[in-house]
Structures are given as C-alpha cells and as structure tokens.
Design an enzyme around this catalytic site. Structure first.
Site, PDB file in Angstrom:
ATOM      1  N   PHE A 189       0.904  -1.334  -0.015  1.00  0.00           N
ATOM      2  CA  PHE A 189       0.092   0.034   0.162  1.00  0.00           C
ATOM      3  C   PHE A 189       0.760   1.319   0.012  1.00  0.00           C
ATOM      4  O   PHE A 189       1.829   1.461   0.861  1.00  0.00           O
ATOM      5  CB  PHE A 189      -0.937  -0.039   1.218  1.00  0.00           C
ATOM      6  CG  PHE A 189      -1.979   1.042   1.175  1.00  0.00           C
ATOM      7  CD1 PHE A 189      -3.082   0.780   0.578  1.00  0.00           C
ATOM      8  CD2 PHE A 189      -1.928   2.291   1.878  1.00  0.00           C
ATOM      9  CE1 PHE A 189      -4.000   2.034   0.368  1.00  0.00           C
ATOM     10  CE2 PHE A 189      -2.759   3.316   1.865  1.00  0.00           C
ATOM     11  CZ  PHE A 189      -3.632   3.133   1.096  1.00  0.00           C
ATOM     12  N   TYR A 238     -10.493   1.463  11.141  1.00  0.00           N
ATOM     13  CA  TYR A 238     -11.801   1.757  10.166  1.00  0.00           C
ATOM     14  C   TYR A 238     -12.302   0.990   9.443  1.00  0.00           C
ATOM     15  O   TYR A 238     -13.157   1.246   8.728  1.00  0.00           O
ATOM     16  CB  TYR A 238     -11.618   3.338   9.592  1.00  0.00           C
ATOM     17  CG  TYR A 238     -10.234   3.639   8.836  1.00  0.00           C
ATOM     18  CD1 TYR A 238     -10.207   3.066   7.745  1.00  0.00           C
ATOM     19  CD2 TYR A 238      -9.278   4.367   9.654  1.00  0.00           C
ATOM     20  CE1 TYR A 238      -8.972   3.235   6.938  1.00  0.00           C
ATOM     21  CE2 TYR A 238      -8.078   4.365   8.723  1.00  0.00           C
ATOM     22  CZ  TYR A 238      -8.020   3.916   7.530  1.00  0.00           C
ATOM     23  OH  TYR A 238      -6.820   4.274   6.825  1.00  0.00           O
ATOM     24  N   LYS A 239     -11.459  -0.184   9.219  1.00  0.00           N
ATOM     25  CA  LYS A 239     -12.069  -1.080   8.076  1.00  0.00           C
ATOM     26  C   LYS A 239     -12.720  -1.929   8.643  1.00  0.00           C
ATOM     27  O   LYS A 239     -13.807  -1.747   9.160  1.00  0.00           O
ATOM     28  CB  LYS A 239     -10.917  -1.623   7.148  1.00  0.00           C
ATOM     29  CG  LYS A 239     -10.033  -0.705   6.532  1.00  0.00           C
ATOM     30  CD  LYS A 239      -8.846  -1.207   5.919  1.00  0.00           C
ATOM     31  CE  LYS A 239      -7.944  -0.311   5.352  1.00  0.00           C
ATOM     32  NZ  LYS A 239      -8.387   0.395   4.170  1.00  0.00           N
ATOM     33  N   ASP A 258       1.681  -5.258   8.445  1.00  0.00           N
ATOM     34  CA  ASP A 258       0.366  -4.394   8.357  1.00  0.00           C
ATOM     35  C   ASP A 258      -0.928  -5.247   8.095  1.00  0.00           C
ATOM     36  O   ASP A 258      -0.982  -6.089   7.286  1.00  0.00           O
ATOM     37  CB  ASP A 258       0.691  -3.526   6.966  1.00  0.00           C
ATOM     38  CG  ASP A 258      -0.530  -2.636   6.943  1.00  0.00           C
ATOM     39  OD1 ASP A 258      -1.524  -2.769   7.394  1.00  0.00           O
ATOM     40  OD2 ASP A 258      -0.216  -1.336   6.227  1.00  0.00           O
ATOM     41  N   ARG A 304     -13.418  -3.315  -6.533  1.00  0.00           N
ATOM     42  CA  ARG A 304     -13.190  -4.163  -5.023  1.00  0.00           C
ATOM     43  C   ARG A 304     -14.473  -4.110  -4.561  1.00  0.00           C
ATOM     44  O   ARG A 304     -15.465  -3.239  -4.236  1.00  0.00           O
ATOM     45  CB  ARG A 304     -12.249  -3.419  -4.231  1.00  0.00           C
ATOM     46  CG  ARG A 304     -11.115  -3.428  -4.823  1.00  0.00           C
ATOM     47  CD  ARG A 304      -9.973  -2.777  -3.653  1.00  0.00           C
ATOM     48  NE  ARG A 304     -10.273  -1.673  -2.890  1.00  0.00           N
ATOM     49  CZ  ARG A 304      -9.628  -1.086  -1.937  1.00  0.00           C
ATOM     50  NH1 ARG A 304      -8.661  -1.658  -1.795  1.00  0.00           N
ATOM     51  NH2 ARG A 304     -10.111   0.009  -1.412  1.00  0.00           N
TER      52      ARG A 304
HETATM   53  C1  LIG Z   1      -2.557  -1.827   3.965  1.00  0.00           C
HETATM   54  C2  LIG Z   1      -2.695  -0.279   4.387  1.00  0.00           C
HETATM   55  N1  LIG Z   1      -2.101   0.439   5.134  1.00  0.00           N
HETATM   56  C3  LIG Z   1      -2.142   1.500   5.404  1.00  0.00           C
HETATM   57  C4  LIG Z   1      -3.382   2.322   5.380  1.00  0.00           C
HETATM   58  C5  LIG Z   1      -3.619   3.763   5.712  1.00  0.00           C
HETATM   59  O1  LIG Z   1      -3.023   4.308   6.790  1.00  0.00           O
HETATM   60  P1  LIG Z   1      -3.562   5.605   7.408  1.00  0.00           P
HETATM   61  O2  LIG Z   1      -4.812   5.296   8.208  1.00  0.00           O
HETATM   62  O3  LIG Z   1      -2.445   6.058   8.101  1.00  0.00           O
HETATM   63  O4  LIG Z   1      -4.124   6.534   6.299  1.00  0.00           O
HETATM   64  C6  LIG Z   1      -4.288   1.659   4.441  1.00  0.00           C
HETATM   65  C7  LIG Z   1      -5.639   2.397   4.043  1.00  0.00           C
HETATM   66  O5  LIG Z   1      -6.258   2.040   3.196  1.00  0.00           O
HETATM   67  C8  LIG Z   1      -3.921   0.272   3.980  1.00  0.00           C
HETATM   68  O6  LIG Z   1      -4.755  -0.210   3.099  1.00  0.00           O
END
Ligand SMILES: Cc1ncc(COP(=O)(O)O)c(C=O)c1O
Length: 411
Positions: free
Chosen positions: A125, A221-222, A196, A370
């Site tokens: 990402f 938030y997901k 992650d 998606r």
């Molecule tokens: C794999 C991954 N890492 C990090 C993030 C985003 O990080 P942040 O919450 O700091 O914007 C996302 C957001 O979709 C993500 O999919």
C-alpha cells in the site's frame, strides 16, 4: 447452478444472521466497502453521544481519571489483542497507521543497526512505501530500502535483512501472505518482520504470538468498524518491548508524563509506543465497535467471510461470465482475504453504475473494482442481489451513462 433459494437456505442456517441489526445501514443499501470503511455500529453511535454528554459535558477534565480516558489506549489495545492473537500488554492504540509505521520501522531497525536493509513488497500500500522512502531520506546510509516483486520476497530475505515490511492482505487483490512461513524464514535469516494488518484485523483469525510475530499494526476503520479515521493499533512482541526506542518522543510515551521531567525516559512496555494525547471521542467510538466484534468469535467471522466470498466468485462465474471481468483475487479460501477484486477496462463506470443502484463497492486505479465482504452485516442473499444487480447493469449497458465521467477524489 446456484439458485436464489440456495442463498435463502444459507441465510437460514447462518449463526451470524442476527448480527446485522447491530449495524446501521441505509434502507436498501448493499454495502461492499467494509474493507475501506466499516459500517456504523448502533452501540458506537450511543457511546459517542454518551462520551460527549455524560463524560466531556459532566466530568470535563475529570474524565481523564474518572471516565478512564487516560488508560484508554491500553484498554482498547487489550481488546484488539484478543482479535489478533496477542497478549493484552502487547497492543496499544494511538496515532494513525502511517505514523505508527514510521515509529515502528525506526524502532525495529534500531534493534540491529548492523543490518541496514528494509525489505518490502514493491506493490505494498502506498502509505507504507512512502513512509519507508521518507525514512530512507531521513536516515541516509543507515537505511537501505529494498522493494522487490512480491514473488521474489522469499529469495531476497538474506543475512543483510534487518526488517521485512509486509501487508498481511494485499489491498488490491485481497490475497493473504502466509504469516507463519514468512516470519519463520525471516527469523532463520536473523531478521525481523512488521505486518500491516489493515485488511485482516477483525476479519481473519490471526495468531501473532503463535507465529512469533515481531511487530504489527493496522487501522481501526476497516473491518474493525471503528469509524472514519479511527485510531490505529500497534503490536510489539513482549520480548522486544524493553529494547526498542521509537523516534516520536511525546509525553504520553514518557515513563512518568505528569512528572514533567526535562529529559525523555521511555515508558516501560507497550506504552512507549504512545506519543501525544489520544482522541477520546474517536477512541470511545472504536471501543464500542470492538465490543460488538468481541461478542462474536473471530473463527465464525472468518468462516462466513470465506463462504460469502466463495459464493460471490461462483455467482460471478455463473451469471456474469460474458462481461469481461477478470478475477484477480484467489479462488483458494486460505489465501483470500474478505475482498473480491476484478479488473475490467470500464471498471470505474461500472462501479459508478453499481453505486447508483445502491450496491456500494469501490474502485482502485487503473481498472480494479473491489467488493469488501463483512460477514457481520452482509447476508448470502445480499451477495445474490449484488451480483444480480451487476448482471443487469452489464446486460443493459447501464454503465455507459457513467463512461468518461470525471472521477471523484475518493474512488
Ligand atoms: C494496507 C494499508 N496500510 C495503511 C493504510 C492507511 O493508513 P492511514 O490510516 O495512516 O491512512 C491503508 C488504507 O487503506 C491500507 O490499506
């Protein structure tokens, strides 16, 4: 052929069927974007109202002690620990995923300064990649970023690898990396791994301790349904906690914040990963969402996720095979996260047509649509309806109306 009545029968036997009433969704909406922003738990709405009125309103500054605000990063972290196979004192909640990536990568690389290579997936990402690029800029020769093609990662792990940074579930395809075997391989080479978990926490049965993971983090938030911009969580295995130093020396990560010492001294344990004052309203919203999740077993969630995503793939084969979609998610349950992705050259227009018909998925450039699948508020019949809506859009070419439209900022 799968029929509508097969889906109705699956819903009748679904042990999670009653969970959907705990989430607010507008009437008629089929929500397939839980991999981006989870739905609002009814309990979270009530909790936020109560924090504002009863805690902030009534207790004011006394809330830090009286309402448990000060201890909330640890308390909420302990709840997440249950979902990701960690001990309560190995997880805390703070900052955003991007900020935690910065802190954790530097902390992890500091454990063995002889090894300068930070290995990663070239298609990770973007924020993960940008943060690593920024660290390279900051640390110069002390940090060598090596971004390689995903399938070359195993062979690139070597005796110069300080840290491997990987996303457990790929954000485009939804494919799952084998956490156990990759972690073992890196450890055998003498390195460390940072996972992650943005796309796997709250939806996959993760066992960080069992696989001897070193570091992990993710957003709230997901699939954790913590609300837009919910705080992030960070995990540090107990064996590393007393040896790491993270670079953002804020007072909340100090051993004794209210001593107001002139010099920084890291707090013991996971608390040293904190930086500044937590956002209490966001934290409360997140905690209420976690309480709903913890009332259900994560194995049951993963099990239903696999069945729903498999059903989606099968129905697409049966009902939408002629419309030019290419499945890029795995057909193997064990390496598929809770997301189905297809590429299609008209992907953006097709997704806009779906959204106009109340089927909410998302689009990632250049051509990927998606569909995130949350087993807590989606039913087997919802999958049927979504695929059927897509079939009609394709048959009637209703997507053409959206062709060439200027893309929204958030797609
Ligand atoms: C794999 C991954 N890492 C990090 C993030 C985003 O990080 P942040 O919450 O700091 O914007 C996302 C957001 O979709 C993500 O999919």
């Amino acid at each position: 052929m799968i029929s509508e009545s097969d889906c109705i029968a699956l819903d009748e036997q679904d042990p999670l069927a009653d969970e959907a009433v705990k989430y607010y969704l507008p009437d008629g909406m089929l929500y397939f974007a839980g991999h981006s922003l989870g739905a609002l738990p009814v309990a979270a709405q009530k909790r936020v109202a109560s924090i504002i009125r009863d805690e902030w309103g009534e207790q004011l500054v006394g809330g830090w002690n009286g309402a448990g605000w000060y201890s909330s990063p640890a308390r909420v972290g302990a709840k997440i620990a249950q979902l990701i196979g960690a001990d309560a004192d190995e997880v805390t909640v703070t900052d955003s995923t991007s900020v935690n990536l910065f802190k954790t990568i530097i902390a992890a690389m500091g454990l063995n300064t002889q090894r300068k290579v930070c290995l990663t997936d070239r298609e990770i990402f973007p924020t993960d990649f940008y943060i690593m690029q920024g660290i390279e800029e900051l640390l110069g020769e002390r940090f060598l970023l090596k971004a390689v093609q995903r399938d070359r990662i195993p062979e690139e792990i070597g005796d110069d690898t300080g840290l491997l940074v990987l996303s457990h579930v790929d954000y485009r395809t939804g494919d799952v990396f084998d956490m156990r075997s990759i972690t073992r391989r890196v450890h055998q080479a003498g390195g460390l791994v940072l996972w992650d978990l943005c796309h796997s926490a709250g939806i996959l049965d993760i066992s960080l301790n069992q696989v001897k993971a070193d570091f992990a983090l993710g957003c709230g938030y997901k699939f954790l349904n913590g609300g837009p911009g919910a705080p992030s969580f960070v995990y540090v295995a107990k064996r590393h906690q007393e040896h790491i130093s993270q670079p953002l020396w804020g007072w909340m990560g100090h051993a004794n914040p209210f001593a107001f010492d002139e010099t920084y001294e890291s707090a013991p344990g996971i608390r040293r990963m904190l930086c500044g004052t937590p956002s209490i309203i966001a934290m409360g919203c997140f905690e209420a969402a976690l309480d709903e999740l913890l009332a259900v077993s994560i194995q049951a969630i993963q099990d239903k996720s696999r069945k729903l995503t498999r059903l989606f793939i099968e129905l697409m084969k049966e009902r939408c095979a002629d419309f030019g979609f290419t499945l890029i998610s795995s057909q193997n349950d064990a390496i598929r996260g809770s997301q189905i992705s297809y590429t299609h050259e008209q992907g953006y227009a097709i997704m806009q047509a779906l959204i106009a018909n109340n089927v909410i998925g998302d689009f990632r450039a250049p051509d990927c649509v998606r569909f995130g699948v949350s087993p807590l508020y989606l039913s087997y019949m919802d999958i049927w309806r979504a695929v059927d809506t897509l079939r009609i859009i394709m048959e009637t070419e209703a997507w053409q109306k959206f062709q060439g439209q200027k893309k929204e900022t958030v797609t």
